[in-house]
Every structure is written in C-alpha cells, then in structure tokens.
Scaffold this active site. Structure first.
Site, PDB file in Angstrom:
ATOM      1  N   ASP A  78       0.816  -1.211   0.000  1.00 34.95           N
ATOM      2  CA  ASP A  78       0.000   0.000   0.000  1.00 34.95           C
ATOM      3  C   ASP A  78       0.851   1.262   0.000  1.00 34.95           C
ATOM      4  O   ASP A  78       0.490   2.262  -0.617  1.00 34.95           O
ATOM      5  CB  ASP A  78      -0.925   0.004   1.216  1.00 34.95           C
ATOM      6  N   CYS A 119       1.108  -7.382   6.130  1.00 35.45           N
ATOM      7  CA  CYS A 119       0.678  -6.239   5.332  1.00 35.45           C
ATOM      8  C   CYS A 119      -0.821  -6.240   5.003  1.00 35.45           C
ATOM      9  O   CYS A 119      -1.520  -7.222   5.172  1.00 35.45           O
ATOM     10  CB  CYS A 119       1.533  -6.063   4.094  1.00 35.45           C
ATOM     11  N   ASP A 120      -1.239  -5.105   4.465  1.00 32.87           N
ATOM     12  CA  ASP A 120      -2.619  -4.648   4.547  1.00 32.87           C
ATOM     13  C   ASP A 120      -3.692  -5.605   4.049  1.00 32.87           C
ATOM     14  O   ASP A 120      -4.602  -5.948   4.778  1.00 32.87           O
ATOM     15  CB  ASP A 120      -2.753  -3.320   3.785  1.00 32.87           C
ATOM     16  N   LYS A 121      -3.655  -6.004   2.803  1.00 28.16           N
ATOM     17  CA  LYS A 121      -4.751  -6.802   2.248  1.00 28.16           C
ATOM     18  C   LYS A 121      -4.449  -8.292   2.304  1.00 28.16           C
ATOM     19  O   LYS A 121      -5.354  -9.113   2.170  1.00 28.16           O
ATOM     20  CB  LYS A 121      -5.035  -6.387   0.791  1.00 28.16           C
ATOM     21  N   CYS A 191       4.915  -1.421   8.440  1.00 26.03           N
ATOM     22  CA  CYS A 191       5.290  -0.096   8.952  1.00 26.03           C
ATOM     23  C   CYS A 191       5.011   0.062  10.449  1.00 26.03           C
ATOM     24  O   CYS A 191       4.018  -0.429  10.960  1.00 26.03           O
ATOM     25  CB  CYS A 191       4.593   0.973   8.139  1.00 26.03           C
ATOM     26  N   GLU A 442      -6.812   4.442  -0.743  1.00 21.43           N
ATOM     27  CA  GLU A 442      -6.371   5.132   0.467  1.00 21.43           C
ATOM     28  C   GLU A 442      -5.735   6.466   0.081  1.00 21.43           C
ATOM     29  O   GLU A 442      -5.254   6.639  -1.035  1.00 21.43           O
ATOM     30  CB  GLU A 442      -5.356   4.286   1.227  1.00 21.43           C
ATOM     31  N   SER A 468      -5.450   5.393   4.821  1.00 27.68           N
ATOM     32  CA  SER A 468      -4.448   4.499   5.380  1.00 27.68           C
ATOM     33  C   SER A 468      -4.576   4.476   6.891  1.00 27.68           C
ATOM     34  O   SER A 468      -5.011   5.446   7.512  1.00 27.68           O
ATOM     35  CB  SER A 468      -3.053   4.989   4.992  1.00 27.68           C
TER      36      SER A 468
END
Length: 554
Positions: A78, A119-121, A191, A442, A468
């Site tokens: 992302d 991580c995100d997805k 992150c 985002e 985000s």
C-alpha cells in the site's frame, strides 16, 4: 485425511507417482499434507523476511509429523501504491489472494494450512481463505518494522508523508526531508505504527487465528522465527483435535476482536476486513456491532498516528495480551473463545501484565471512555461512515464548514500540494468508493501532507474512499452509499455547509432532503476506462458498509 483423496487406493497410482517424483516415500504418503502459503516477495518491505518464517513453519510441521508443501501468495504494498492509480489494485487484491489460496488448498486436498503473511490486504485475505476453507489453519505474521531515528527523533513511514507536506509548504528544506526519507524505514516488517497491517495482525491474534504475540513481536526479533515454527506444530495439533477455522471464528470471536480494535484504536480499514471475513465465516456482523462496542470500550492504547508510541513499544509494554486481559477482567472480552493453540484465548493472556502504563493504560487512566473508532451516520452517510477519533486532539468534537468538492483523489491532492487548502474547509473527495475508484483508494499522501502543513485538524476530509491506517487528522471515510451508487455524497456542491458532530456521531449536509434527491438524480460520475481485473471487480463489488466484498454478478 482429506489428502487421502489424492494418495490412497488403486485409482490413485498416477497421483502417487507424481508425489513420489517430489521425493516423497511411503512414510510421507501416510502423513497429513499441510499447505504453507508463503507471502514472500521482493517488493513489499513487510514480506522480504517471510521466506525464513515459511522455512520455520515447515520445520514445525515436520517435527509434529506432517508433510509441508509451500506455495506462493501475491501481494500489493500500500505504501508504494499510495497517491497514484496503482492503489486501485490494493483492496481488490484481497479477493484475488483469498481465491488463490482456496484454489491451491482445494485442488491439492491439503489437510491443514499455515499462512505466512504480513501487510494490509494479505492479512485479511488469509482470514477470508481460512473461513472459506474451514480446515485446521494457523496464520503467522511477519511482524512490525521498528522505527528509525533522525537527529534524535523517532520516525516512521507516516513521518515521511508528513515531511512531504512540510516541504510543499516551505516549512523544511529538501535536505531535512531527505534525512527523514533515509531514516524512516530501517528494518523489514510492516510499517512501525498501528497502521492497517499491524492492526490486522492484532485482529488475527484477537480472533484466535494467530498465536499469542502475533500482533506485536517485531519482525527482526528471534521470537518471530520461534513463533513460525510453533505455528507449524500448532496446525498439526489442530488437525489431531479436529479443530477447524470456523470452530475458532465464531460471532463472539469477532466481537472480541472489535473490542480489542476499539481499545487500541486500530485502522479504520479493520471495519472493511472484519466484515468481509465474517461474511466468509457465515457470521452476522454489521456496523451496528462496531458502533455498540465502540460506545462501551475504553481507548487504552495510542500508537502512531494516534500517539507517540510504536508497535515495538506496545510489545515491550505488555503486548496485545495485556490489553486483552484488561478487557476480559472488565467483562468486555470473552476469554473462553477457542484459539489456534487448541485451548482458549484466555490461556494465552492469563499471565500477561502491564509493564509500561504510559503505553498501555488501565480502565481508570484510559485516554477515553469510548473506543478509538466512531461509526457515523447522518444524511450524508445514511449507511455509515467511520472516523478515527483517537487520532484527534481531545477537544475536537464538532466541525462545520463550506465544502470544496473533488471528483477523485488527484485533483484534491493538486489542491492541497498547491497550497490552496485553508483552515475551515471541508474537502469532499468522491467517486473513490469500491465501485467508483474502483478499489476504494487510500489517501495517505493527501492526509500526510495536510498534517505536515499543520492543517490536519483545521481541514475536514470527507470521502467515499478510505484512508491508510497511518492517516491522522480529521478524516471521515467509507461514506456509504458511495457517489457511484447514488449516495448523498453525490449531491454535495462547492460551498455547501457540512457539519461533523462527534457527540451525535453524525456527518450532515445542510440541504433539504428534496434538494439532495434532485442533485443525486442529476449527478453523472466521471467516465473511467476500465479493463481486465478492475472492470470485473467494479461490476461485482458491494458497498463499504458491507465490507466491499467482491460478488461476481451482483
């Protein structure tokens, strides 16, 4: 064993021949086959270390008497897709990853599954696949990145996006911005703050689908390797006990996860992902559940962007386990829910304690008596919207101002980076919803710039897109219905007055209902040339209030 379908009986001579070509022998053929979905790739900082964790997971499976088979997962970073058209592919990748895991497991009749992710997805995709498959499954995450140090100040990814805003505003020199860029991301991992990736790592642990510590142990710690190896042993224990994912992901488990989410003030994206996973699990979950639990659960933790701490601080302060123990002791979390350890989640945190009360607060010293995320309604968001109140200062309760309307993120970003955003404005960014974006982009580049310019709480951003987990400031996202689905956000025009009232949990357009309906009927969204995967996704995706699930043919 499910795997007997491809290895037992005279009809499976050819299948066994192929398996023997992989180096398997009679002993291997008698054992459970366990898939290991490895998210490793060389473009996502949170994934570069996953090869090692997959190796450890396979070792744990072998130790416990299983036969591991590794296969890959795709992923989208992302951070790298922020602020350009690549972000359109981020949320849609969640569905594709879940589908691909399902295909690999079902086609090869695996008896169990370990998913090595970050991580995100990718994280929610693994949960969706686990729910859909309903076999013994364990998720082990790669862990958070550690913060960097720039001239004695801790920095992370959101610091860089904020530096871009300060640079655009002329508040810092290019050399200072470069110094932040060079120091903000010093290690592998997702992150360093409580952004979407780490929020979902915490949700995996709170749901019981990850081992204790899954949400907080830093990526570089040796405990991550031990956890991955333990995950391999844990999936074999689940297989022996006949415990599958749907035994763990019950409605109460989701309610537990939401309580944890509110206590730590996680990313607004957790709403999308938990609802999507719940639908795969056949669990009834809606925004009303988030709203109710938000009103009942105190905010105990404030990690960047909500506060000065990072994930490594939360881990050292007692980890997510200490937070879960506090909630359980106060009747806000059910410790009897099952986990991938084969026992209750309570067994994983009953020895936990707060080590640093500056990072994890008690019920008596909570930042707020209510949760870090608020669900909003009102005539601008009749099916809901969300704001991360933990990322706002304590006296920030009401905002009212004139709208400046943008059809998409790019013109809004040009407006902000061009220095045209002024205190008191409401930046309305529409046609960025699940269908309109498509993919519900985002907007960290924009919110980070506003923060860096000192406008984070002086300008309100309202969008049918999303933000985000690193976004701070006054940001209302997930406005539903979206503009392309005839939502009231389509009716907003420049200089219309919009009010946000956090006490009432409403976002309102000051216009008569008849005028709003008239404007919606007249609204024509921008024409977008779509092809391939995005075209199919836009045609089948549901609204944000339903988790932005992709249902082909809807």
């Amino acid at each position: 064993m499910r795997s007997n379908e491809i290895k037992k009986g005279s009809k499976r001579l050819g299948h066994r021949a192929l398996l023997r070509s992989l180096g398997l022998d009679e002993t291997d053929l008698s054992r459970p086959f366990i898939g290991v979905a490895n998210g490793f790739n060389e473009i996502i900082p949170g994934h570069v270390q996953l090869d090692d964790l997959a190796t450890q997971a396979k070792a744990g499976i072998l130790q416990a008497g299983g036969v591991p088979f590794e296969f890959p997962m795709i992923g989208v970073c992302d951070g790298l897709t922020m602020g350009h058209a690549g972000m359109c592919y981020s949320l849609p990748s969640r569905e594709l990853i879940a589908d691909s895991i399902e295909l690999m497991v079902q086609a090869h009749c695996f008896d169990g599954l370990v998913m090595v992710t970050n991580c995100d997805k990718i994280n929610p995709a693994c949960l969706m696949a686990a729910a859909r498959l309903d076999i013994p499954a364990v998720i082990v995450s790669g862990g958070p990145m550690e913060p960097g140090l720039n001239q004695g100040e801790l920095v992370d990814l959101s610091s860089v996006f904020e530096a871009a805003g300060r640079l655009a505003a002329g508040n810092i020199a290019a050399e200072e911005a470069l110094a932040v860029e060079l120091t903000a991301c010093p290690t592998c991992g997702c992150c360093a703050g409580l952004f979407t990736a780490n929020s979902m790592n915490c949700m995996i642990e709170a749901l019981g689908m990850g081992l204790p510590g899954n949400g907080t142990v830093p990526a570089t710690y040796s405990a991550r390797r031990a956890m991955a190896r333990q995950a391999g042993r844990a999936v074999m224990n689940l297989w022996e006990k006949g415990i599958t994912s749907l035994n763990i992901m019950t409605r109460q488990a989701f309610l537990n996860a939401i309580a944890v989410d509110m206590a730590i003030g996680g990313s607004t994206n957790t709403l999308l992902h938990l609802m999507a996973v719940a639908q795969e699990a056949g669990v009834d979950l809606c925004l009303d559940d988030f709203d109710r639990i938000s009103r009942q659960t105190p905010n105990l933790v404030r990690i960047r962007p909500s506060g000065p701490h990072r994930m490594v601080d939360l881990d050292r302060a007692g980890s997510l386990r200490a937070v879960m123990k506090i909630l359980a002791e106060n009747g806000m979390l059910d410790p009897s829910c099952l986990s991938v350890t084969g026992t209750s989640i309570g067994a994983g945190f009953n020895q936990a304690r707060i080590i640093d009360s500056q990072v994890i607060r008690t019920m008596d010293t909570a930042y707020d008596t209510q949760g870090g995320l608020y669900i909003l309604h009102g005539n601008l968001a009749p099916r809901g919207a969300v704001i991360k109140v933990s990322a706002l200062s304590g006296n920030w309760r009401k905002y009212r101002g004139p709208a400046r309307v943008f059809e998409g993120e790019e013109p809004a970003s040009e407006f902000v980076f061009g220095g045209q955003a002024k205190p008191g404005q409401v930046l309305v960014i529409r046609d960025e919803g699940p269908k309109g974006g498509p993919g519900m982009r985002e907007m960290l580049a924009l919110t980070g710039a506003l923060e860096g310019m000192g406008l984070g709480e002086k300008v309100l951003v309202v969008t049918d897109g999303r933000f985000s987990g690193a976004s701070g400031g006054a940001s209302v996202g997930h406005v539903a219905p979206e503009a392309r689905a005839d939502g009231p956000i389509a009716a907003v025009r420049d200089d219309d007055i919009i009010e946000l009232d956090l006490d009432q949990r409403e976002v309102t357009l000051e216009a008569p209902e008849s005028e709003i309906r008239k404007r919606i009927e007249a609204y024509r969204p921008p024409r977008k040339s779509l092809g391939g995967y995005l075209k199919r996704y836009a045609e089948g995706v549901t609204g944000a209030d339903l988790g932005a699930i992709w249902k082909t043919g809807t």
